[in-house]
Write an enzyme that holds these catalytic residues in place. Structure first.
Site, PDB file in Angstrom:
ATOM      1  N   GLU A  79      45.834   4.488  -6.237  1.00 56.29           N
ATOM      2  CA  GLU A  79      45.371   3.346  -5.437  1.00 56.29           C
ATOM      3  C   GLU A  79      45.815   3.636  -4.011  1.00 56.29           C
ATOM      4  O   GLU A  79      46.977   3.432  -3.658  1.00 56.29           O
ATOM      5  CB  GLU A  79      45.998   2.047  -5.954  1.00 56.29           C
ATOM      6  N   CYS A 138      46.498  -3.053   2.404  1.00 61.29           N
ATOM      7  CA  CYS A 138      45.637  -1.878   2.232  1.00 61.29           C
ATOM      8  C   CYS A 138      44.171  -2.209   2.447  1.00 61.29           C
ATOM      9  O   CYS A 138      43.403  -1.364   2.889  1.00 61.29           O
ATOM     10  CB  CYS A 138      45.831  -1.282   0.846  1.00 61.29           C
TER      11      CYS A 138
HETATM   12  P1  NAD Z   1      53.712   5.735   0.899  1.00 62.42           P
HETATM   13  O1  NAD Z   1      52.651   6.607   0.358  1.00 62.42           O
HETATM   14  O2  NAD Z   1      54.508   6.203   2.042  1.00 62.42           O
HETATM   15  O3  NAD Z   1      54.766   5.368  -0.261  1.00 62.42           O
HETATM   16  C1  NAD Z   1      54.349   4.930  -1.535  1.00 62.42           C
HETATM   17  C2  NAD Z   1      55.407   5.279  -2.558  1.00 62.42           C
HETATM   18  O4  NAD Z   1      55.563   6.688  -2.598  1.00 62.42           O
HETATM   19  C3  NAD Z   1      56.780   4.696  -2.246  1.00 62.42           C
HETATM   20  O5  NAD Z   1      57.335   4.195  -3.440  1.00 62.42           O
HETATM   21  C4  NAD Z   1      57.575   5.866  -1.749  1.00 62.42           C
HETATM   22  O6  NAD Z   1      58.909   5.792  -2.121  1.00 62.42           O
HETATM   23  C5  NAD Z   1      56.927   7.033  -2.454  1.00 62.42           C
HETATM   24  N1  NAD Z   1      57.008   8.274  -1.680  1.00 62.42           N
HETATM   25  C6  NAD Z   1      57.008   8.414  -0.337  1.00 62.42           C
HETATM   26  N2  NAD Z   1      57.077   9.714   0.000  1.00 62.42           N
HETATM   27  C7  NAD Z   1      57.126  10.411  -1.157  1.00 62.42           C
HETATM   28  C8  NAD Z   1      57.212  11.789  -1.466  1.00 62.42           C
HETATM   29  N3  NAD Z   1      57.272  12.727  -0.522  1.00 62.42           N
HETATM   30  N4  NAD Z   1      57.245  12.153  -2.776  1.00 62.42           N
HETATM   31  C9  NAD Z   1      57.196  11.223  -3.746  1.00 62.42           C
HETATM   32  N5  NAD Z   1      57.130   9.889  -3.490  1.00 62.42           N
HETATM   33  C10 NAD Z   1      57.089   9.494  -2.227  1.00 62.42           C
HETATM   34  O7  NAD Z   1      53.008   4.328   1.217  1.00 62.42           O
HETATM   35  P2  NAD Z   1      53.600   3.063   1.953  1.00 62.42           P
HETATM   36  O8  NAD Z   1      53.858   3.418   3.370  1.00 62.42           O
HETATM   37  O9  NAD Z   1      54.690   2.457   1.158  1.00 62.42           O
HETATM   38  O10 NAD Z   1      52.342   2.070   1.858  1.00 62.42           O
HETATM   39  C11 NAD Z   1      51.266   2.138   2.731  1.00 62.42           C
HETATM   40  C12 NAD Z   1      50.105   2.914   2.187  1.00 62.42           C
HETATM   41  O11 NAD Z   1      49.779   2.476   0.880  1.00 62.42           O
HETATM   42  C13 NAD Z   1      48.838   2.701   3.003  1.00 62.42           C
HETATM   43  O12 NAD Z   1      48.130   3.899   3.094  1.00 62.42           O
HETATM   44  C14 NAD Z   1      48.061   1.692   2.192  1.00 62.42           C
HETATM   45  O13 NAD Z   1      46.668   1.685   2.418  1.00 62.42           O
HETATM   46  C15 NAD Z   1      48.395   2.111   0.807  1.00 62.42           C
HETATM   47  N6  NAD Z   1      48.253   0.991  -0.117  1.00 62.42           N
HETATM   48  C16 NAD Z   1      47.232   1.024  -1.005  1.00 62.42           C
HETATM   49  C17 NAD Z   1      47.046  -0.057  -1.856  1.00 62.42           C
HETATM   50  C18 NAD Z   1      45.926  -0.092  -2.852  1.00 62.42           C
HETATM   51  O14 NAD Z   1      45.966  -0.947  -3.718  1.00 62.42           O
HETATM   52  N7  NAD Z   1      44.942   0.774  -2.763  1.00 62.42           N
HETATM   53  C19 NAD Z   1      47.915  -1.141  -1.805  1.00 62.42           C
HETATM   54  C20 NAD Z   1      48.949  -1.110  -0.876  1.00 62.42           C
HETATM   55  C21 NAD Z   1      49.121  -0.044  -0.038  1.00 62.42           C
END
Ligand code: NAD
Length: 471
Positions: free
Chosen positions: A224, A258
Site C-alpha cells: 500500500e 496518502c
Molecule cells: P516509509 O516508507 O518511510 O516507512 C514505512 C515503514 O517502513 C515504517 O514502519 C518504517 O519503519 C519502515 N522503514 C523505513 N525505512 C525502512 C528500511 N530501510 N527498511 C525496512 N523498513 C523501513 O513511509 P512513511 O514516511 O512512514 O509514510 C509515508 C509514505 O507512506 C507516503 O509515501 C505515503 O503515501 C505512504 N502511505 C501509503 C498509504 C496507503 O494506504 N497506500 C497509507 C499511508 C501512507
C-alpha cells in the site's frame, strides 16, 4: 506545546526475541487455533475491547506524535478501526463460507468450490501518518481470515508505538499477535525471517526494499504505497463544494495523508475563482492564523518539516506559506502558476502544500499525469459532466477515485482500497481485506458413483468429441 521537546525514541527489540516470536507464530498457526469462526470472533472482540480501553491513551499518543485533534483521531483512526471490526464481525460467517462455482464439462462429474484459507504468519508494517488505522485495519483483516500477525509500527511515532505495544501485549499472546518495537534495524531483522505474507504500508522507496527482501524467500506481498494524486477541477465544477472538499482532504492531518490531493489541475477559466474560494474556506475552517486552530495538526518531525518547507516557492504562494520550526507547524499553503519542472512537482508532497497547475483542454490533463513517474494512488475529479467523468475514469490509471469529492472513497468499506503499479499492489478493507489475507483454495469434489473416460488413454477417436466441447 513545543512539539520538538516531546520527541522520544522507540524501544529496541533484541534479535533473538524477534526470531523466537516468528518461530512461535508458525507453531501456533500450525496448531489451527486461529482457524475456527469462534476463535476469530473472540479475537476481534478482544481487539475491540482493547481499543475501547486504550482509546484515551491512543488519543494522547496521537496528539503527542502528530498533534492530531481528538475528532480527527476518532474519525480516521480509532473510530475507523472500531467500525471496521463491527462490519467484519457482522459479515465474517458469510465471507468464510465456501463459494460454490459452476463446474465446466471437462471437470464433470463434480461440484466446484472456492474455500478461503488463512495465509499463515503475516508481517504487517505500518507508516507514521495514521499509526492506529494502518496498523489495526490490516490486523483486523488478518484475524478475520484466521492468521497470526507480527506488527511493526513506525519509529517516527514513538508514543503511538509504545501504546500499541502495551495494548497488544496485554490482550494477545505473542505467538498469535505480537508487536515489535524498534526502528529500521528491527524491520530489517524481521524481513530476514520466513513469513507467509507481508502487508506493507509506506513509501514506494521502502516498498521496493520490502519487495526485494520478500523475493529472496518468495514471500507474497501486499504493498500500500503512495504517489502524486491529482485533483482535477473542470470549468463546470460546483466551486463552493469543490473548495470545501479539497481543503478538507488536503489539510486533514496537515496533509500527511496518502490519498490527499497532491496537486490541483484547474481549468484556466475558473482558476482565479477557485483560488479565492480556497482562501476563503481555509480561513473559515482554520481561522486567520491556523497555528492557533485546535483542528490543525503538525508535521511528524524536523526532517519532514524541512523537506516540506523546501518545496514551497515563496514567489508562488497565494495562501499560507508561514511555518514555525519549534512547533513543526506549516500553514495550509496554496501555490499557483506551478509547472512540472518546479521542485514541488518532483516528489509526493505529503504535507500541507497544494500546488495549482492550470489546463485548457483535457488532453493537457492526460499529458500532465502521464509525465509524472507514478500511477497515482487516488484521483479526484470535480465536474458535473458525466461524459467527462466516465472518460477520465476509463483512461487514467489510478488506485481509487472520487467524483466531486476527495479522500472519502476509502471510508466506504465496500470498496477495495489499494494502488496500481507503483502506487501499490493488492487491496483491503471489508471483504477485500478478508480476501487479501486469505488464500482462495480451488476445490473440485468429484463423485465416485460413475466415471467419464473421455480424458484417459487409449484416446482412439475421442478427439472428435473433445473438439466439440473445447472450442
Ligand atoms: P516509509 O516508507 O518511510 O516507512 C514505512 C515503514 O517502513 C515504517 O514502519 C518504517 O519503519 C519502515 N522503514 C523505513 N525505512 C525502512 C528500511 N530501510 N527498511 C525496512 N523498513 C523501513 O513511509 P512513511 O514516511 O512512514 O509514510 C509515508 C509514505 O507512506 C507516503 O509515501 C505515503 O503515501 C505512504 N502511505 C501509503 C498509504 C496507503 O494506504 N497506500 C497509507 C499511508 C501512507
Amino acid at each position: 506545546m513545543n512539539k520538538k521537546m516531546t520527541a522520544s525514541r522507540v524501544v529496541a527489540t533484541h534479535e533473538d526475541t524477534i526470531i523466537d516470536i516468528v518461530k512461535k507464530q508458525h507453531t501456533y498457526f500450525k496448531s489451527s487455533k486461529t482457524r475456527s469462526y469462534q476463535s476469530r470472533i473472540e479475537s476481534l472482540n478482544r481487539l475491540k475491547s482493547a481499543l475501547v480501553k486504550y482509546q484515551d491513551k491512543l488519543n494522547q499518543a496521537l496528539k503527542q506524535d502528530l498533534g492530531k485533534p481528538e475528532f480527527e483521531a476518532y474519525l480516521t483512526e480509532t473510530g475507523f478501526t472500531l467500525h471496521e471490526i463491527t462490519v467484519t464481525k457482522k459479515k465474517l460467517k458469510r465471507w468464510m463460507r465456501p463459494k460454490r462455482v459452476p463446474t465446466s464439462l471437462l471437470a464433470q462429474p463434480g461440484r466446484s468450490q472456492i474455500c478461503y484459507s488463512p495465509l499463515g504468519v503475516n508481517l504487517i508494517i505500518s507508516p507514521y501518518n495514521y499509526p492506529i488505522n494502518l496498523t489495526f485495519s490490516p490486523l483486523i483483516a488478518a484475524i478475520a481470515a484466521g492468521n497470526t500477525a507480527v506488527l511493526k509500527t513506525s519509529e517516527m511515532t514513538p508514543a503511538c508505538s509504545s501504546v500499541i505495544h502495551e495494548l497488544i501485549s496485554e490482550h494477545f499472546p505473542p505467538e498469535h499477535i505480537a508487536h515489535i518495537e524498534g526502528e529500521v534495524r528491527e524491520t530489517t531483522i524481521l524481513l530476514q525471517q520466513k513469513f507467509d505474507h507481508i502487508f506493507f504500508t509506506g513509501s514506494p522507496r521502502v516498498g521496493s526494499i520490502i519487495m526485494s527482501a520478500a523475493a529472496k524467500q518468495l514471500t507474497p506481498v501486499t504493498l500500500e504505497l503512495g504517489g502524486k494524486s491529482p485533483c482535477i477541477v473542470h470549468e463546470d465544477a460546483n466551486l463552493d463544494i469543490a473548495a470545501k472538499r479539497i481543503v478538507n482532504g488536503k489539510f486533514l492531518n496537515a496533509g500527511q495523508t496518502c490519498v490527499a490531493p497532491d496537486y490541483l489541475l484547474v481549468h484556466k477559466n475558473i482558476k482565479e475563482a477557485l483560488l479565492a474560494k480556497l482562501k476563503e474556506r481555509i480561513v473559515e475552517v482554520y481561522g486567520e492564523n491556523p497555528i492557533h486552530s485546535p483542528d490543525y495538526g503538525r508535521i511528524i518531525n524536523q526532517a519532514h518539516f524541512e523537506r516540506i518547507t523546501g518545496l514551497i516557492d515563496p514567489e508562488k504562494v497565494v495562501v499560507g506559506g508561514q511555518s514555525n520550526p519549534d512547533e513543526l507547524y506549516i500553514a495550509p499553503t496554496v501555490t499557483h502558476d506551478v509547472n512540472l519542472t518546479d521542485k514541488v512537482m518532483s516528489e509526493e508532497i505529503f504535507g500541507p502544500v497544494l500546488p495549482v497547475l492550470e489546463y485548457t483542454s483535457l488532453h493537457e490533463v492526460h499529458e500532465t499525469i502521464d509525465q509524472l513517474p507514478h500511477w497515482p494512488l487516488a484521483c479526484y475529479l470535480y465536474t458535473e459532466d458525466a461524459g467527462i467523468q466516465n472518460e477520465l475514469i476509463d483512461t487514467i490509471q489510478f488506485g481509487g477515485a472520487c467524483i466531486n469529492n476527495c479522500v472519502f472513497h476509502l471510508a466506504n468499506h465496500h470498496l477495495p482500497f489499494g494502488g496500481v503499479g507503483q502506487s501499490g499492489m493488492g487491496s483491503y478493507h471489508g471483504l477485500h481485506g478478508f480476501e487479501c489475507f486469505s488464500h482462495k483454495k480451488a476445490v473440485l469434489r468429484s463423485t465416485t458413483l460413475f466415471d467419464i473416460p473421455l480424458a484417459y488413454p487409449p484416446y482412439g477417436n475421442k478427439i472428435k468429441f473433445l473438439k466439440k466441447i473445447m472450442r
